[in-house]
Enzyme design. Structure first.
Site, PDB file in Angstrom:
ATOM      1  N   ASP A  76      42.566  46.227  46.746  1.00 25.12           N
ATOM      2  CA  ASP A  76      41.481  45.709  45.953  1.00 25.12           C
ATOM      3  C   ASP A  76      41.068  46.497  44.654  1.00 25.12           C
ATOM      4  O   ASP A  76      40.755  47.494  44.932  1.00 25.12           O
ATOM      5  CB  ASP A  76      40.369  45.342  46.603  1.00 25.12           C
ATOM      6  CG  ASP A  76      39.151  44.938  45.990  1.00 25.12           C
ATOM      7  OD1 ASP A  76      39.039  44.677  44.728  1.00 25.12           O
ATOM      8  OD2 ASP A  76      37.969  44.744  46.493  1.00 25.12           O
ATOM      9  N   SER A 156      41.234  38.496  27.054  1.00 23.69           N
ATOM     10  CA  SER A 156      41.085  36.990  27.029  1.00 23.69           C
ATOM     11  C   SER A 156      40.443  36.543  25.786  1.00 23.69           C
ATOM     12  O   SER A 156      39.703  36.696  25.242  1.00 23.69           O
ATOM     13  CB  SER A 156      40.341  36.399  28.084  1.00 23.69           C
ATOM     14  OG  SER A 156      40.486  34.929  27.980  1.00 23.69           O
ATOM     15  N   TYR A 169      32.971  36.687  32.770  1.00 28.16           N
ATOM     16  CA  TYR A 169      34.481  36.792  32.724  1.00 28.16           C
ATOM     17  C   TYR A 169      34.646  37.434  31.160  1.00 28.16           C
ATOM     18  O   TYR A 169      35.432  38.396  30.875  1.00 28.16           O
ATOM     19  CB  TYR A 169      35.171  35.622  32.731  1.00 28.16           C
ATOM     20  CG  TYR A 169      36.708  35.380  32.595  1.00 28.16           C
ATOM     21  CD1 TYR A 169      37.554  36.164  33.302  1.00 28.16           C
ATOM     22  CD2 TYR A 169      37.121  35.010  31.239  1.00 28.16           C
ATOM     23  CE1 TYR A 169      38.872  36.226  33.238  1.00 28.16           C
ATOM     24  CE2 TYR A 169      38.568  35.090  30.783  1.00 28.16           C
ATOM     25  CZ  TYR A 169      39.378  35.508  31.771  1.00 28.16           C
ATOM     26  OH  TYR A 169      40.745  35.642  31.629  1.00 28.16           O
ATOM     27  N   LYS A 173      36.137  41.107  30.127  1.00 29.26           N
ATOM     28  CA  LYS A 173      37.412  41.176  29.403  1.00 29.26           C
ATOM     29  C   LYS A 173      36.936  41.750  27.836  1.00 29.26           C
ATOM     30  O   LYS A 173      37.967  42.533  27.253  1.00 29.26           O
ATOM     31  CB  LYS A 173      37.975  39.568  28.882  1.00 29.26           C
ATOM     32  CG  LYS A 173      38.397  38.860  30.178  1.00 29.26           C
ATOM     33  CD  LYS A 173      39.608  39.849  30.633  1.00 29.26           C
ATOM     34  CE  LYS A 173      40.228  39.433  31.825  1.00 29.26           C
ATOM     35  NZ  LYS A 173      41.364  40.170  32.198  1.00 29.26           N
TER      36      LYS A 173
HETATM   37  N1  LIG Z   1      45.920  32.106  32.813  1.00 35.68           N
HETATM   38  C1  LIG Z   1      45.503  32.255  31.525  1.00 35.68           C
HETATM   39  O1  LIG Z   1      45.873  31.342  30.817  1.00 35.68           O
HETATM   40  C2  LIG Z   1      44.678  33.524  31.283  1.00 35.68           C
HETATM   41  C3  LIG Z   1      44.340  33.495  29.843  1.00 35.68           C
HETATM   42  C4  LIG Z   1      43.368  34.555  29.610  1.00 35.68           C
HETATM   43  C5  LIG Z   1      43.573  35.542  30.227  1.00 35.68           C
HETATM   44  N2  LIG Z   1      44.156  35.705  31.485  1.00 35.68           N
HETATM   45  C6  LIG Z   1      44.161  36.904  32.226  1.00 35.68           C
HETATM   46  O2  LIG Z   1      45.475  37.072  32.777  1.00 35.68           O
HETATM   47  C7  LIG Z   1      45.574  37.647  34.002  1.00 35.68           C
HETATM   48  C8  LIG Z   1      46.247  36.929  35.187  1.00 35.68           C
HETATM   49  O3  LIG Z   1      45.780  35.714  34.933  1.00 35.68           O
HETATM   50  P1  LIG Z   1      46.144  34.484  36.087  1.00 35.68           P
HETATM   51  O4  LIG Z   1      45.821  33.275  35.550  1.00 35.68           O
HETATM   52  O5  LIG Z   1      47.515  34.763  36.270  1.00 35.68           O
HETATM   53  O6  LIG Z   1      45.307  34.842  37.226  1.00 35.68           O
HETATM   54  P2  LIG Z   1      45.424  34.329  38.891  1.00 35.68           P
HETATM   55  O7  LIG Z   1      44.130  34.147  39.121  1.00 35.68           O
HETATM   56  O8  LIG Z   1      46.308  33.057  38.786  1.00 35.68           O
HETATM   57  O9  LIG Z   1      46.105  35.557  39.633  1.00 35.68           O
HETATM   58  C9  LIG Z   1      45.381  36.696  39.716  1.00 35.68           C
HETATM   59  C10 LIG Z   1      45.976  37.644  40.702  1.00 35.68           C
HETATM   60  O10 LIG Z   1      45.380  38.752  40.890  1.00 35.68           O
HETATM   61  C11 LIG Z   1      44.970  38.931  42.352  1.00 35.68           C
HETATM   62  N3  LIG Z   1      43.678  39.582  42.274  1.00 35.68           N
HETATM   63  C12 LIG Z   1      42.227  38.902  42.246  1.00 35.68           C
HETATM   64  N4  LIG Z   1      41.332  39.832  42.271  1.00 35.68           N
HETATM   65  C13 LIG Z   1      42.090  41.053  42.643  1.00 35.68           C
HETATM   66  C14 LIG Z   1      41.423  42.414  43.136  1.00 35.68           C
HETATM   67  N5  LIG Z   1      40.327  42.610  43.180  1.00 35.68           N
HETATM   68  N6  LIG Z   1      42.365  43.278  43.490  1.00 35.68           N
HETATM   69  C15 LIG Z   1      43.891  42.901  43.612  1.00 35.68           C
HETATM   70  N7  LIG Z   1      44.273  41.584  43.244  1.00 35.68           N
HETATM   71  C16 LIG Z   1      43.167  40.806  42.782  1.00 35.68           C
HETATM   72  C17 LIG Z   1      44.714  37.422  42.796  1.00 35.68           C
HETATM   73  O11 LIG Z   1      44.815  37.226  44.408  1.00 35.68           O
HETATM   74  C18 LIG Z   1      46.087  36.734  42.216  1.00 35.68           C
HETATM   75  O12 LIG Z   1      47.315  37.077  42.901  1.00 35.68           O
HETATM   76  C19 LIG Z   1      43.879  37.783  34.500  1.00 35.68           C
HETATM   77  O13 LIG Z   1      43.530  39.098  33.814  1.00 35.68           O
HETATM   78  C20 LIG Z   1      43.380  36.741  33.427  1.00 35.68           C
HETATM   79  O14 LIG Z   1      41.883  36.978  33.104  1.00 35.68           O
HETATM   80  C21 LIG Z   1      44.662  34.610  31.980  1.00 35.68           C
END
Ligand SMILES: NC(=O)c1ccc[n+]([C@@H]2O[C@H](COP(=O)([O-])OP(=O)(O)OC[C@H]3O[C@@H](n4cnc5c(N)ncnc54)[C@H](O)[C@@H]3O)[C@@H](O)[C@H]2O)c1
Length: 267
Positions: A76, A156, A169, A173
């Protein structure tokens, strides 16, 4: 060129990451998983740090299938102790850590700013801002000793724009982008480069229901993209992340790359 990295012991190119040891947090699914896969296909040794056991197992099975060296650690990122233990485990297994992608963050339900609770703020702060800080602290002495390191943090567009419904969030970010700049400034003298990127690749998430505040951010992400599509984690997001982790990224630090198909231009 630098320092302790021995190109004969672990061959690579200026634009590659062959032989590098890279940690990707939250690589159990989504963008982190796509990044881990891409880096592995390009010769990196991958450490997956993920708090969900089943997602971790899935990711490790996939990496095993690719025949690459990898290590999965249940972690975590909101726990400083767990993050330091994860980096120590990486050091004992591979003897080095060249790069880290601080991708993991835990999320809360969308809500208007007047309804945001202490728990909401705590979770985002703990797993986002703090998690990124602990991970940077944990890899720092090893990268410093190597005289080379690449730290990649994740912001983000929602934070930059101030999207409605996601205040905790957005705040975490933007804090991560700020930490990125401070670390970049403090650690440049040690050969450590620290950058950030903001992705748009949400295709693996269920769209929020109609009327949900988060729906606005979701729709904004897709609307008016010059490329008119969502990003693919492995094909669209991971290659520039690989650049941020490589020798080629040697004169850019403290920056944010927008990996969003030009989406940022609309705002
Ligand atoms: N998806 C998008 O379009 C988007 C847009 C802007 C920013 N982001 C950023 O990109 C990153 C990934 O996004 P995503 O959509 O793939 O996220 P997601 O939620 O699909 O995946 C996140 C992963 O991190 C793991 N996780 C969550 N909390 C955790 C913790 N405390 N310790 C260890 N593991 C943990 C989850 O189990 C999951 O496997 C994030 O930082 C998100 O904020 C994503």
């Amino acid at each position: 060129m630098n320092q302790a990295y021995d190109p004969d012991a672990a061959p690579g190119t200026a634009h590659g990451i062959d032989g590098r040891v890279v940690i990707v947090t939250g690589a159990g699914r989504g963008i982190g998983r796509g990044i881990a896969r891409h880096l592995a296909k390009n010769g990196a040794t991958i450490v997956v740090a993920e708090h969900r056991a089943r997602r971790l197992d899935d990711a490790m099975a996939e990496l095993d299938g690719l025949g690459v060296q990898s290590l999965g650690i249940e972690c975590d990122v909101g726990s400083r102790e767990a993050v330091f233990a994860m980096v120590e485990a990486t050091m004992s297994r591979f003897g080095r850590v060249d790069g880290i992608v601080n991708n993991a963050v835990s999320l809360v339900a969308a809500k208007p700013i007047e309804d945001v609770t202490e728990q909401d703020m705590d979770l985002l702060q703990r797993t986002g801002t703090n998690g990124t800080l602990w991970a940077m602290q944990a890899v720092f002495p090893h990268m410093k000793a190597q005289g080379w390191g690449r730290i990649v943090n994740v912001g983000s567009a929602a934070g930059i724009r101030g999207s409605a419904g996601t205040a905790p969030y957005n705040a975490t970010k933007e804090a991560i982008r700020s930490l990125t700049r401070t670390a970049a400034r403090e650690w440049a003298k040690h050969g450590i480069v620290v950058n950030c990127y903001c992705p748009a690749s949400a295709g693996h998430h269920e769209p929020p229901p109609e009327g949900n505040l988060h729906r606005e951010a979701w729709e904004a992400m897709y609307a008016m993209h010059p490329m008119d599509r969502d990003g693919e984690a492995e094909e669209d997001i991971a290659p520039p992340v690989l650049f941020l982790l490589s020798d080629a990224c040697r004169f850019m630090t403290g920056e944010t790359l927008m990996l969003d198909g030009g989406g940022q231009m609309r705002s």
